[in-house]
Design a protein around this motif. Structure first.
Motif, PDB file in Angstrom:
ATOM      1  N   ILE A 101      -5.561   0.422  -7.101  1.00 55.23           N
ATOM      2  CA  ILE A 101      -5.948   2.238  -7.024  1.00 55.23           C
ATOM      3  C   ILE A 101      -4.961   2.794  -7.165  1.00 55.23           C
ATOM      4  CG2 ILE A 101      -7.365   3.776  -6.183  1.00 55.23           C
ATOM      5  CD1 ILE A 101      -9.007   1.770  -5.436  1.00 55.23           C
ATOM      6  N   LEU A 102      -4.274   4.060  -7.852  1.00 54.21           N
ATOM      7  CA  LEU A 102      -3.182   4.655  -7.967  1.00 54.21           C
ATOM      8  C   LEU A 102      -3.604   5.550  -8.873  1.00 54.21           C
ATOM      9  CD1 LEU A 102      -0.974   3.744 -11.083  1.00 54.21           C
ATOM     10  CD2 LEU A 102      -1.843   6.164 -10.939  1.00 54.21           C
ATOM     11  N   LEU A 103      -3.189   6.723  -7.493  1.00 51.33           N
ATOM     12  CA  LEU A 103      -2.774   8.307  -8.176  1.00 51.33           C
ATOM     13  C   LEU A 103      -1.378   8.000  -8.500  1.00 51.33           C
ATOM     14  CD1 LEU A 103      -3.518   9.048  -3.662  1.00 51.33           C
ATOM     15  CD2 LEU A 103      -4.686   8.630  -5.775  1.00 51.33           C
ATOM     16  N   GLN A 104      -2.396   8.857  -9.060  1.00 58.75           N
ATOM     17  CA  GLN A 104      -0.901   9.466 -10.747  1.00 58.75           C
ATOM     18  C   GLN A 104       0.221  10.706 -10.123  1.00 58.75           C
ATOM     19  OE1 GLN A 104      -2.045  11.247 -14.511  1.00 58.75           O
ATOM     20  NE2 GLN A 104      -0.986   9.596 -15.607  1.00 58.75           N
ATOM     21  N   ASP A 105       1.946  10.309 -10.367  1.00 54.98           N
ATOM     22  CA  ASP A 105       1.992  11.268 -10.507  1.00 54.98           C
ATOM     23  C   ASP A 105       2.703  11.782 -11.748  1.00 54.98           C
ATOM     24  OD1 ASP A 105       4.813  13.220 -10.642  1.00 54.98           O
ATOM     25  OD2 ASP A 105       6.274  11.680 -10.233  1.00 54.98           O
TER      26      ASP A 105
ATOM     27  N   GLY B 266       6.352  15.280 -16.987  1.00 51.12           N
ATOM     28  CA  GLY B 266       6.180  14.240 -17.538  1.00 51.12           C
ATOM     29  C   GLY B 266       5.512  13.360 -16.476  1.00 51.12           C
ATOM     30  N   GLU B 267       5.303  12.187 -17.138  1.00 52.17           N
ATOM     31  CA  GLU B 267       4.378  11.211 -16.344  1.00 52.17           C
ATOM     32  C   GLU B 267       5.338  10.281 -15.535  1.00 52.17           C
ATOM     33  OE1 GLU B 267       2.078   7.914 -18.578  1.00 52.17           O
ATOM     34  OE2 GLU B 267       1.508   9.530 -19.581  1.00 52.17           O
ATOM     35  N   SER B 268       5.089   9.844 -14.155  1.00 53.12           N
ATOM     36  CA  SER B 268       5.880   8.926 -12.996  1.00 53.12           C
ATOM     37  C   SER B 268       7.512   9.065 -13.530  1.00 53.12           C
ATOM     38  CB  SER B 268       5.350   7.342 -13.317  1.00 53.12           C
ATOM     39  OG  SER B 268       4.317   7.473 -12.941  1.00 53.12           O
ATOM     40  N   THR B 269       8.229  10.334 -13.729  1.00 51.06           N
ATOM     41  CA  THR B 269       9.495  10.607 -14.216  1.00 51.06           C
ATOM     42  C   THR B 269      10.738  11.701 -12.609  1.00 51.06           C
ATOM     43  OG1 THR B 269       8.984  13.066 -15.098  1.00 51.06           O
ATOM     44  CG2 THR B 269       9.144  11.245 -16.319  1.00 51.06           C
ATOM     45  N   ASN B 270       9.627  11.769 -11.363  1.00 47.27           N
ATOM     46  CA  ASN B 270      10.225  12.002 -10.203  1.00 47.27           C
ATOM     47  C   ASN B 270       9.919  11.349  -9.148  1.00 47.27           C
ATOM     48  OD1 ASN B 270      10.734  13.957  -9.168  1.00 47.27           O
ATOM     49  ND2 ASN B 270       9.872  14.453  -8.087  1.00 47.27           N
ATOM     50  N   GLY B 271       8.775  11.367  -8.791  1.00 48.79           N
ATOM     51  CA  GLY B 271       8.499  10.585  -8.022  1.00 48.79           C
ATOM     52  C   GLY B 271       7.916   8.620  -8.124  1.00 48.79           C
ATOM     53  N   GLY B 272       6.869   9.177  -8.975  1.00 49.62           N
ATOM     54  CA  GLY B 272       6.403   8.249  -9.822  1.00 49.62           C
ATOM     55  C   GLY B 272       4.645   8.205  -9.052  1.00 49.62           C
ATOM     56  N   ASP B 273       4.169   6.940 -10.143  1.00 47.78           N
ATOM     57  CA  ASP B 273       2.902   7.339  -9.292  1.00 47.78           C
ATOM     58  C   ASP B 273       2.919   6.234  -7.652  1.00 47.78           C
ATOM     59  OD1 ASP B 273       2.044   7.845 -12.101  1.00 47.78           O
ATOM     60  OD2 ASP B 273       1.473   5.705 -12.613  1.00 47.78           O
ATOM     61  N   ILE B 274       1.574   6.186  -7.457  1.00 46.70           N
ATOM     62  CA  ILE B 274       1.902   5.154  -6.055  1.00 46.70           C
ATOM     63  C   ILE B 274       1.108   4.316  -6.263  1.00 46.70           C
ATOM     64  CG2 ILE B 274       3.097   7.035  -4.704  1.00 46.70           C
ATOM     65  CD1 ILE B 274       0.288   7.974  -3.791  1.00 46.70           C
ATOM     66  N   VAL B 275       0.408   3.321  -6.248  1.00 44.54           N
ATOM     67  CA  VAL B 275      -0.800   2.244  -5.463  1.00 44.54           C
ATOM     68  C   VAL B 275      -1.118   1.707  -4.367  1.00 44.54           C
ATOM     69  CG1 VAL B 275      -0.323   1.621  -8.190  1.00 44.54           C
ATOM     70  CG2 VAL B 275       0.495   0.413  -6.167  1.00 44.54           C
ATOM     71  N   THR B 276      -2.113   1.112  -3.457  1.00 45.00           N
ATOM     72  CA  THR B 276      -2.829   1.112  -3.154  1.00 45.00           C
ATOM     73  C   THR B 276      -1.888  -0.749  -3.236  1.00 45.00           C
ATOM     74  OG1 THR B 276      -5.140  -0.080  -3.787  1.00 45.00           O
ATOM     75  CG2 THR B 276      -5.159   1.918  -2.671  1.00 45.00           C
ATOM     76  N   GLU B 277      -1.620  -0.987  -1.633  1.00 44.76           N
ATOM     77  CA  GLU B 277      -1.496  -2.558  -1.735  1.00 44.76           C
ATOM     78  C   GLU B 277      -2.497  -3.401  -1.397  1.00 44.76           C
ATOM     79  OE1 GLU B 277       0.065  -2.277   2.584  1.00 44.76           O
ATOM     80  OE2 GLU B 277       2.593  -1.269   2.366  1.00 44.76           O
ATOM     81  N   GLU B 278      -3.788  -2.866  -1.202  1.00 43.92           N
ATOM     82  CA  GLU B 278      -4.836  -3.796  -1.445  1.00 43.92           C
ATOM     83  C   GLU B 278      -5.176  -3.618  -3.093  1.00 43.92           C
ATOM     84  OE1 GLU B 278      -8.339  -4.194   1.350  1.00 43.92           O
ATOM     85  OE2 GLU B 278      -6.568  -2.558   2.044  1.00 43.92           O
ATOM     86  N   GLU B 279      -5.547  -4.369  -3.513  1.00 42.88           N
ATOM     87  CA  GLU B 279      -7.187  -4.770  -4.712  1.00 42.88           C
ATOM     88  C   GLU B 279      -7.831  -5.026  -4.629  1.00 42.88           C
ATOM     89  OE1 GLU B 279      -4.149  -6.794  -8.619  1.00 42.88           O
ATOM     90  OE2 GLU B 279      -3.928  -8.756  -5.842  1.00 42.88           O
ATOM     91  N   PHE B 280      -8.872  -4.205  -5.037  1.00 42.35           N
ATOM     92  CA  PHE B 280     -10.030  -4.055  -4.740  1.00 42.35           C
ATOM     93  C   PHE B 280     -10.936  -4.366  -7.146  1.00 42.35           C
ATOM     94  CE2 PHE B 280      -8.135  -0.847  -2.717  1.00 42.35           C
ATOM     95  CZ  PHE B 280      -8.790  -1.207  -1.435  1.00 42.35           C
ATOM     96  N   SER B 281     -12.268  -5.115  -6.491  1.00 41.83           N
ATOM     97  CA  SER B 281     -13.323  -5.339  -7.407  1.00 41.83           C
ATOM     98  C   SER B 281     -13.849  -4.367  -7.399  1.00 41.83           C
ATOM     99  CB  SER B 281     -13.319  -7.224  -7.348  1.00 41.83           C
ATOM    100  OG  SER B 281     -12.303  -7.807  -7.004  1.00 41.83           O
ATOM    101  N   ALA B 282     -15.168  -5.069  -6.687  1.00 43.10           N
ATOM    102  CA  ALA B 282     -16.655  -3.811  -6.543  1.00 43.10           C
ATOM    103  C   ALA B 282     -16.345  -2.972  -5.246  1.00 43.10           C
ATOM    104  CB  ALA B 282     -17.597  -4.794  -6.780  1.00 43.10           C
ATOM    105  N   PHE B 283     -16.805  -1.927  -5.782  1.00 42.88           N
ATOM    106  CA  PHE B 283     -16.427  -0.868  -4.791  1.00 42.88           C
ATOM    107  C   PHE B 283     -16.220   0.690  -5.137  1.00 42.88           C
ATOM    108  CE2 PHE B 283     -12.575  -0.749  -8.282  1.00 42.88           C
ATOM    109  CZ  PHE B 283     -12.826   0.920  -7.606  1.00 42.88           C
ATOM    110  N   ASP B 284     -16.855   1.639  -3.971  1.00 47.71           N
ATOM    111  CA  ASP B 284     -17.788   2.746  -3.792  1.00 47.71           C
ATOM    112  C   ASP B 284     -16.497   3.660  -3.566  1.00 47.71           C
ATOM    113  OD1 ASP B 284     -18.259   5.668  -3.862  1.00 47.71           O
ATOM    114  OD2 ASP B 284     -20.538   4.731  -3.037  1.00 47.71           O
TER     115      ASP B 284
END
Length: 453
Positions: free
Chosen positions: A433-437, A283-301
């Protein structure tokens, strides 16, 4: 007396070896093929007018004229000319072993490719991994090849750093530690049963090498894109290009749970340089859950390596604002990560827009031959967001999605998707930016970013 003679011979050998280092040596004497040996196929190699001439032969596999000596760190140069347009290449740091496919040649190849895709100068690994640096990554070099003329190739190898040049133009830059040394070889590509390709020629001349050259002999740094296959590292040129690690390979620094202040206490594992989602219920985010960067980004590679397990589902999201709340994964534009063959989500959506590397539920990814790795192998993903809102998804060196964030076509796609209920979906000025669980075992490494201005 005998000890003195042995010592003297040893000193003479050392002096001779040192004399070769940092000096150009001819690999072809212009008269015969002394110092070379033929491997695999039976294409014809002969010496004519001070050149090595290779000729295609029907029903033969790829043929290679290889140096009898192996080379590690070096600068290599050669000039070649095709009588007709057909595929070839220069092997380097290559191998031929009886216990690997009955002696099949494998190793790095600087490609000779006069076809419409114009990948001459790119790096291909013959006999194993395939394309390591396709020239889609460096379009500026795609016009460097000169048809029906002599072309000059230059290969620079120093440790894990490999750089190629065609007619003085930087073509590719690869960091890869798989093959530290091996032979150099001139390829005549197999033509199968194509009668029209029989008897075609490729010519080589002015073949020379400098072993263990001093740093001053290497080309100055340029600004072309670097493919770095050494996990969780940033090469010197990458640093000069503005690339940095977004995940350090050893800790949770810079990352937290989506909608929370700390990293998940369960569901994620850091081990041996990989950041992995642990399997749970799918399931989506039912265990550890998604993680995200503390920073935010606009234009990037953004770059990342990922590895799927059978039937797995995950994703890398961008422009995640965390303004939306509710069950399931946090909302954002998504580079889909999926086992297309075994996960049912691949059959949902429209026109395959939920398959691997797609802009999830919006735009299907284009599938190139050999662009997808086998389940259990590492893939390289890339998301490029330009300051003018053009966006690209890349998979293993191939551009597979291209769109403009916020234009009319984009808005129309959103209006017909699961995201239509979110006002101005994906159009935020900046986001995490997010990495999905998604409850399946998926691993990440070499997560990097470059800010674009």
């Amino acid at each position: 007396m005998k000890k003195y003679i042995l010592l003297g011979c040893g000193l003479l050998w050392m002096v001779a070896a040192q004399a070769q280092n940092g000096k150009w040596q001819n690999l072809f004497n212009g008269k015969d093929l002394k110092g070379w040996k033929q491997l695999n196929g039976k294409a014809i190699y002969e010496v004519k007018n001070g050149e090595i001439v290779g000729t295609t032969v029907l029903k033969e596999p790829n043929s290679f004229l290889a140096t009898e000596k192996n080379y590690g760190d070096f600068i290599f140069e050669v000039e070649y000319k095709l009588d007709n347009d057909f595929n070839s290449g220069i092997q380097f740091r290559s191998q031929s072993k009886a216990d690997y496919q009955n002696g099949r040649v494998f190793g790095y190849q600087m490609e000779v490719d006069p076809s419409a895709r114009r990948w001459s100068g790119g790096i291909y690994e013959e006999g194993r991994r395939g394309w390591l640096y396709p020239l889609d990554l460096n379009p500026a070099a795609q016009n460097a090849y000169k048809p029906n003329a002599w072309n000059k190739y230059r290969i620079e190898c120093r440790g894990s750093e490999i750089r190629t040049y065609i007619n003085g133009i930087a073509a590719s830059h690869l960091v890869d530690a798989e093959l530290p040394s091996g032979f150099i070889a001139l390829q005549v590509h197999g033509i199968g049963n194509k009668q029209e390709d029989a008897g075609k020629h490729i010519r080589w001349k002015n073949i020379r090498i400098m072993e263990n050259p001093p740093a001053s002999q290497y080309s100055p740094y340029d600004t072309i894109y670097v493919v770095n296959n050494v996990p969780n590292t940033v090469s010197e040129q990458e640093k000069r290009n503005g690339v940095r690690l977004l995940w350090d390979g050893v800790s949770t620094k810079g990352w937290r749970s989506a909608h929370k202040a700390t990293f998940p206490e369960k569901g994620w594992e850091i081990k041996d340089g990989t950041l992995s989602v642990l399997p749970s219920d799918g399931g989506e985010s039912t265990n550890g859950g998604d993680i995200v960067t503390e920073e935010e980004f606009s234009a990037f590679d953004l770059e990342f390596d990922f590895k799927l397990t059978e039937g797995a589902n995950s994703g890398v999201k961008y422009f995640v604002t965390e303004k939306e709340s509710g069950p399931g994964s946090a909302i954002g534009l998504e580079f889909q990560i999926l086992d297309d063959a075994k996960h049912p989500d691949a059959k949902l959506g429209a026109a395959g827009n939920r398959k691997l590397a797609s802009l999830y539920d919006l735009i299907p990814s284009y599938k190139f031959t050999n662009s997808h790795k086998k389940i259990g192998e590492w893939n390289h993903g890339r998301v490029v967001v330009y300051p003018d809102n053009r966006v690209e998804h890349w998979l293993n060196g191939h551009k597979v999605v291209s769109y403009v964030r916020g234009d009319n076509i984009y808005k129309a796609l959103v209006a017909r998707s699961k995201y239509q209920k979110f006002p101005n979906f994906g159009e935020a000025e900046k986001g995490h930016i997010l990495l999905q669980d998604h409850g399946n075992a998926v691993s990440f490494r070499s997560v990097k970013i470059k800010i674009l201005r």
